[in-house]
Design a protein around this motif. Structure first.
Motif, PDB file in Angstrom:
ATOM      1  N   UNK A 791       0.874  -1.173   0.000  1.00  0.00           N
ATOM      2  CA  UNK A 791       0.000   0.000   0.000  1.00  0.00           C
ATOM      3  C   UNK A 791       0.905   1.215   0.000  1.00  0.00           C
ATOM      4  N   UNK A 792       0.321   2.385  -0.023  1.00  0.00           N
ATOM      5  CA  UNK A 792       1.138   3.598  -0.012  1.00  0.00           C
ATOM      6  C   UNK A 792       1.471   4.044   1.401  1.00  0.00           C
ATOM      7  N   UNK A 793       1.253   3.164   2.395  1.00  0.00           N
ATOM      8  CA  UNK A 793       1.604   3.453   3.774  1.00  0.00           C
ATOM      9  C   UNK A 793       2.519   2.352   4.284  1.00  0.00           C
ATOM     10  N   UNK A 794       3.413   2.673   5.225  1.00  0.00           N
ATOM     11  CA  UNK A 794       4.314   1.636   5.748  1.00  0.00           C
ATOM     12  C   UNK A 794       3.588   0.632   6.620  1.00  0.00           C
ATOM     13  N   UNK A 795       4.131  -0.589   6.675  1.00  0.00           N
ATOM     14  CA  UNK A 795       3.610  -1.625   7.546  1.00  0.00           C
ATOM     15  C   UNK A 795       4.149  -1.433   8.957  1.00  0.00           C
ATOM     16  N   UNK A 796       3.397  -1.951   9.939  1.00  0.00           N
ATOM     17  CA  UNK A 796       3.811  -1.825  11.331  1.00  0.00           C
ATOM     18  C   UNK A 796       3.643  -3.167  12.024  1.00  0.00           C
ATOM     19  N   UNK A 848      15.600   5.024   7.643  1.00  0.00           N
ATOM     20  CA  UNK A 848      16.410   4.573   6.517  1.00  0.00           C
ATOM     21  C   UNK A 848      15.625   4.712   5.235  1.00  0.00           C
ATOM     22  N   UNK A 849      16.324   5.053   4.123  1.00  0.00           N
ATOM     23  CA  UNK A 849      15.649   5.321   2.861  1.00  0.00           C
ATOM     24  C   UNK A 849      16.513   4.805   1.718  1.00  0.00           C
ATOM     25  N   UNK A 861       9.613   8.644  -7.133  1.00  0.00           N
ATOM     26  CA  UNK A 861      10.061   7.290  -7.441  1.00  0.00           C
ATOM     27  C   UNK A 861       9.848   6.408  -6.217  1.00  0.00           C
ATOM     28  N   UNK A 862       9.880   5.084  -6.429  1.00  0.00           N
ATOM     29  CA  UNK A 862       9.669   4.136  -5.342  1.00  0.00           C
ATOM     30  C   UNK A 862      10.953   3.963  -4.518  1.00  0.00           C
ATOM     31  N   UNK A 863      10.703   3.706  -3.200  1.00  0.00           N
ATOM     32  CA  UNK A 863      11.856   3.527  -2.300  1.00  0.00           C
ATOM     33  C   UNK A 863      11.446   2.668  -1.115  1.00  0.00           C
ATOM     34  N   UNK A 864      12.442   2.132  -0.410  1.00  0.00           N
ATOM     35  CA  UNK A 864      12.247   1.381   0.828  1.00  0.00           C
ATOM     36  C   UNK A 864      12.377   2.359   1.999  1.00  0.00           C
ATOM     37  N   UNK A 865      11.406   2.290   2.926  1.00  0.00           N
ATOM     38  CA  UNK A 865      11.406   3.176   4.099  1.00  0.00           C
ATOM     39  C   UNK A 865      11.479   2.337   5.366  1.00  0.00           C
ATOM     40  N   UNK A 866      12.347   2.749   6.329  1.00  0.00           N
ATOM     41  CA  UNK A 866      12.519   2.055   7.612  1.00  0.00           C
ATOM     42  C   UNK A 866      12.479   3.073   8.743  1.00  0.00           C
ATOM     43  N   UNK A 867      11.921   2.665   9.897  1.00  0.00           N
ATOM     44  CA  UNK A 867      11.925   3.559  11.055  1.00  0.00           C
ATOM     45  C   UNK A 867      11.781   2.728  12.324  1.00  0.00           C
ATOM     46  N   UNK A 868      12.573   3.058  13.376  1.00  0.00           N
ATOM     47  CA  UNK A 868      12.502   2.256  14.600  1.00  0.00           C
ATOM     48  C   UNK A 868      11.349   2.659  15.532  1.00  0.00           C
ATOM     49  N   UNK A 874       8.232   0.391   5.041  1.00  0.00           N
ATOM     50  CA  UNK A 874       7.471   0.527   3.806  1.00  0.00           C
ATOM     51  C   UNK A 874       8.302   0.053   2.640  1.00  0.00           C
ATOM     52  N   UNK A 875       8.024  -1.125   2.044  1.00  0.00           N
ATOM     53  CA  UNK A 875       8.892  -1.684   1.011  1.00  0.00           C
ATOM     54  C   UNK A 875       8.766  -1.014  -0.348  1.00  0.00           C
TER      55      UNK A 875
END
Length: 892
Positions: A791-796, A848-849, A861-868, A874-875
């Protein structure tokens, strides 16, 4: 109060060539008792000495107007109707006159002594004590011992004495010459610092330059040569002609009624007990031509006198003869004038009463930081007469050479800019001085591995980074070349990824099936479409240049090597300065336009140890084991350094010391950042790693420019426009970030030349920033890191197939889908991103991006998103193209 003296008795030897001593404490009328000095430690060093002659007693600014408030003066040499005038000039040190044989051996005793003509021996006395120094101490370790010059220019004692150990303090006092009977050292029973009793010989040839030295308190376990700084204890008296002196013969000079005896205290550096007013004469018969500053007395005829305020009756008498007036005796009263210690008093005889006062001072620059820079120093050099007329006086500079222990005209290499002479026009002027960045050192295990790697290539035959095993066969070119050892390297002058397996990789820059305004059929260089992979066929290269690097002196000797077939760029990576780091090299034309640029990545990691990762669709991607441009954390130490500079104007001199400070800098794990669709990296952060408390978040890593100067400033930002002009500006300005959020706002196929806005086969373009064999990942490369459908939102929470690694500050993901029990995981560090409007690192730097090669639309553009915190992954999210993110390459 009882005062105890020390008597030295030799004790038995317990180590080879080691002398031990017994101290006997006693006082008048008391029975003596023995108390032995502790034996020297087994590894204590033998005492030896080094000598240096200082030109001054103080560290104050040296000026030709004299020292301690002394002013140059003028008085009359009286006799009849045509008097001569006596100008008294004070020079800061006892020095040989300009143009004298300063570097030759001393011919006679009266010549002033310099470092290069230092006496071959001197007397030295040593004091060993506990507690605090006071005036009851005696020279109990040794007294009036002879230290003689050895073959390595140090001074050695005739007998072996060793440092007594850390329980003792030491002081040393020395003087020279020790063989002149007119200079007598106080006895071994003299308490406190020693004295030298002096009687000035009537013959000038026997008036030797008296040198004295005393140390501060030293620890008894110093175990290194004692540095003795000798100073001139007498005053040198010279005579020269003024610039308007009439021709004739100066037959004789006499100093009348001056003190000839005194006692010099080495502790207080003061003269006392001055007495015995005597006269000192020299018959010269010196024929004078009237030339300016013509010497009347030679070096060997320098009077070496006791420093003093001249008493009642002190006079200078000159016997002068010329053709018109015959012989006449002229006298001048010297009462109340001063002969300061360690200085030269020059009497200039002139037919004019105009008194030129010489002004000379140097103000040195402030200390440089370890990373160098440019600062100012100021030189004031002029003379002024009684009428207020000022004239510049020329000056020159010399540099102290620690190897030869002498002054030299060759400045140290790290002083990149220094004016070594002046004063021909301005009387006062400021000058710029530039210090290069200091080269740091570190003991990081990754640095050690790089230093120990076998050397590659030679200067005449560099290692080809694009070829197989450094040769020219089966070349694979790239925008990023990887260096893993010291050596000489080269790469062919072709556009990015335009050669593959030795062939023209046309599909990297030409896609004939491209349709619509959102796809480039032929990719662009700095000015037009790319029609050949050889840069020199479509442009006119002129020079190669290092644009910058994130480690000092990582890459040097960058060269453009022109060749009719295929030109190359070569560079050197020196073993002494190799470490993990990134650099950018550009090729320019004669108008300084950048035609293309390349990323050089120095790393010891084995990039072929890829990590296989399954995505949600069970497609495998072989990821590079680390992030593109990755550098592990390290602490770099920068040593302090300095250079003494001596400025000379006529007879006046001044020394300054140019200092560069030490520093220690810790970098955390770090990597560079990329705007989407561009081939060149931007400055890394300084990283952060919880094992290094000194590392702070969200700061720029230090960047060293082509001139070696460093900065932690943000990259430059500029609106680089849209469409074709934007892409050309990407080539022309690789160091400038595009400030518009949407960036080019047009093209889909900048990294994947086949991409038309829909998923399909991915083909690495000429702009792809990865090394040969790798490319930017496809848009679905990260989908296996979560269980949720995109989806356009990150997973949790439980949807994330991995765990946060606090020690390495990043997310670890399972590499096999859908398993959650694999032993093997892959780490994606979280080091933030760069903001396109300011060039600065983002405030939310704990995320992280990572880019993919796929556009989501023309502006993003598409990217991988990470957050602690909160936990998020968000893949396949979408972000503005101009934001600078990390890249984790995959195998082609």
């Amino acid at each position: 109060m009882k005062h105890y003296g020390f008597t030295l008795l030799p004790s038995r030897r317990i180590f080879p060539r080691t002398l031990l001593f017994t101290l006997i404490l006693g006082s008048c009328g008391l029975t003596s008792c023995e108390d032995e000095l502790e034996p020297p430690q087994q590894f204590s060093s033998k005492l030896s000495f080094s000598s240096e002659i200082s030109s001054s007693w103080t560290s104050t600014t040296r000026s030709a107007t004299g020292s301690n408030g002394l002013q140059n003066t003028v008085s009359v040499l009286e006799e009849g109707d045509t008097p001569l005038y006596l100008h008294t000039l004070y020079t800061d040190s006892i020095a040989l006159p300009s143009g004298s044989q300063a570097t030759q051996k001393i011919e006679t005793r009266a010549t002033p002594v310099k470092n290069e003509s230092m006496y071959n021996a001197f007397s030295v006395s040593a004091y060993a004590y506990t507690g605090n120094w006071d005036n009851s101490q005696l020279p109990n370790y040794f007294y009036n011992a002879t230290a003689s010059k050895s073959s390595n220019n140090s001074y050695e004692l005739a007998a072996d004495y060793y440092w007594p150990g850390k329980n003792y303090h030491m002081k040393f006092f020395a003087y020279a010459p020790m063989t002149n009977g007119n200079y007598t050292l106080s006895g071994k029973e003299h308490a406190g610092a020693p004295t030298v009793s002096v009687t000035i010989p009537s013959e000038v040839s026997k008036q030797e330059d008296l040198l004295v030295a005393g140390t501060q308190e030293l620890s008894g376990d110093q175990n290194q040569p004692v540095a003795l700084i000798f100073r001139h204890a007498l005053t040198a008296i010279r005579f020269v002609c003024g610039n308007d002196m009439q021709a004739g013969t100066l037959k004789k000079v006499t100093l009348k009624g001056v003190y000839s005896e005194g006692v010099f205290d080495m502790g207080s550096s003061q003269w006392t007990s001055l007495k015995a007013a005597n006269s000192f004469s020299q018959t010269l018969d010196k024929k004078l031509t009237g030339s300016k500053d013509e010497a009347i007395t030679t070096d060997a005829q320098t009077f070496m006198m006791i420093p003093q305020t001249l008493p009642e009756g002190a006079q200078l008498e000159v016997v002068f003869e010329n053709e018109s007036q015959g012989e006449k005796i002229l006298t001048a009263d010297l009462k109340g004038t001063e002969w300061p210690i360690g200085k030269t008093v020059t009497y200039r005889i002139s037919t004019s009463s105009i008194n030129w006062t010489y002004h000379f001072s140097v103000t040195g620059p402030e200390d440089f930081e370890f990373d160098g820079g440019t600062k100012q120093y100021k030189v004031t050099s002029y003379r002024e007469n009684g009428n207020g007329t000022k004239e510049p006086v020329e000056w020159t500079a010399q540099y102290w050479d620690d190897n030869t222990k002498n002054w030299s005209g060759h400045k140290p290499e790290w002083l990149k800019n220094f004016t070594g002479s002046g004063g021909d026009v301005e009387v006062e002027k400021s000058y710029a001085i530039t210090a290069a960045a200091q080269i740091g050192s570190d003991l990081n295990e990754h640095t050690r591995k790089l230093k120990e790697a076998p050397h590659k290539g030679e200067e005449t035959k560099p290692y080809n980074l694009a070829g197989t095993n450094g040769g020219d066969k089966n070349m694979n070119t790239a925008n990023c070349y990887v260096v893993d050892a010291p050596g000489y390297y080269s790469f062919p002058l072709v556009y990015g990824n335009s050669i593959k397996d030795g062939n023209d990789n046309v599909q990297s820059y030409s896609y004939t099936r491209a349709t619509g305004r959102n796809m480039l059929r032929v990719l662009l260089n700095h000015a037009s479409s790319i029609t050949s992979h050889y840069i020199q066929k479509v442009a006119k290269p002129s020079k190669a240049e290092l644009l910058g690097q994130d480690a000092s002196n990582l890459i040097t000797e960058v060269k453009y090597n022109e060749n009719n077939v295929c030109s190359t760029i070569s560079f050197k990576v020196d073993k002494s300065t190799i470490r993990e780091g990134n650099a950018i090299i550009a090729i320019k034309d004669a108008q300084e336009k950048i035609l293309w640029s390349w990323h050089i990545w120095v790393t010891g990691e084995n990039l072929n140890e890829t990590v296989a990762v399954e995505n949600r669709q069970n497609k495998k991607y072989n990821f590079m084991p680390i992030v593109l441009g990755w550098c592990n954390e390290r602490t770099t130490t920068y040593q302090a350094r300095s250079c003494k500079v001596k400025f000379t104007a006529g007879e006046n001199s001044q020394e300054i010391t140019i200092n560069q400070k030490e520093n220690k800098i810790t970098f955390g794990d770090n990597h560079p950042y990329y705007q989407w669709g561009r081939k060149d990296p931007f400055l890394p952060s300084n990283g952060y790693h919880l094992s290094s408390a000194e590392v702070e978040k969200n700061e720029n890593k230090r960047w060293f420019g082509k001139d070696g100067m460093s900065t932690t400033s943000n990259p430059k930002v500029e609106n680089l426009m849209t469409e074709r002009i934007c892409i050309m500006n990407y080539i022309l300005k690789p160091e400038v970030m595009h400030s518009a959020n949407s960036a080019d706002n047009t093209y889909y196929n900048l990294w994947d030349i086949t991409h038309n806005g829909k998923e399909g086969k991915s083909v690495k373009s000429i702009y792809d920033p990865c090394p040969a064999g790798f490319k930017v990942p496809d848009s679905d490369a990260f989908t296996g890191f979560v269980d949720a459908i995109y989806t356009d939102k990150p997973s949790v929470g439980i949807d994330i197939r991995g765990q946060w690694d606090q020690n390495n500050y990043g997310w670890k993901f399972y590499v096999t889908y859908p398993s959650r029990h694999d032993d093997k995981m892959i780490l994606f560090p979280a080091l933030g991103w760069r903001d396109p409007q300011s060039g600065s690192l983002s405030q939310d730097s704990d995320n992280g991006n990572y880019w993919t090669s796929a556009p989501s639309k023309t502006s993003s553009a598409y990217y991988l998103f990470l957050k602690p915190t909160p936990v998020q992954v968000g893949p396949k999210l979408s972000k503005d193209r101009s934001r600078a993110l990390a890249i984790r390459p995959v195998r082609e």
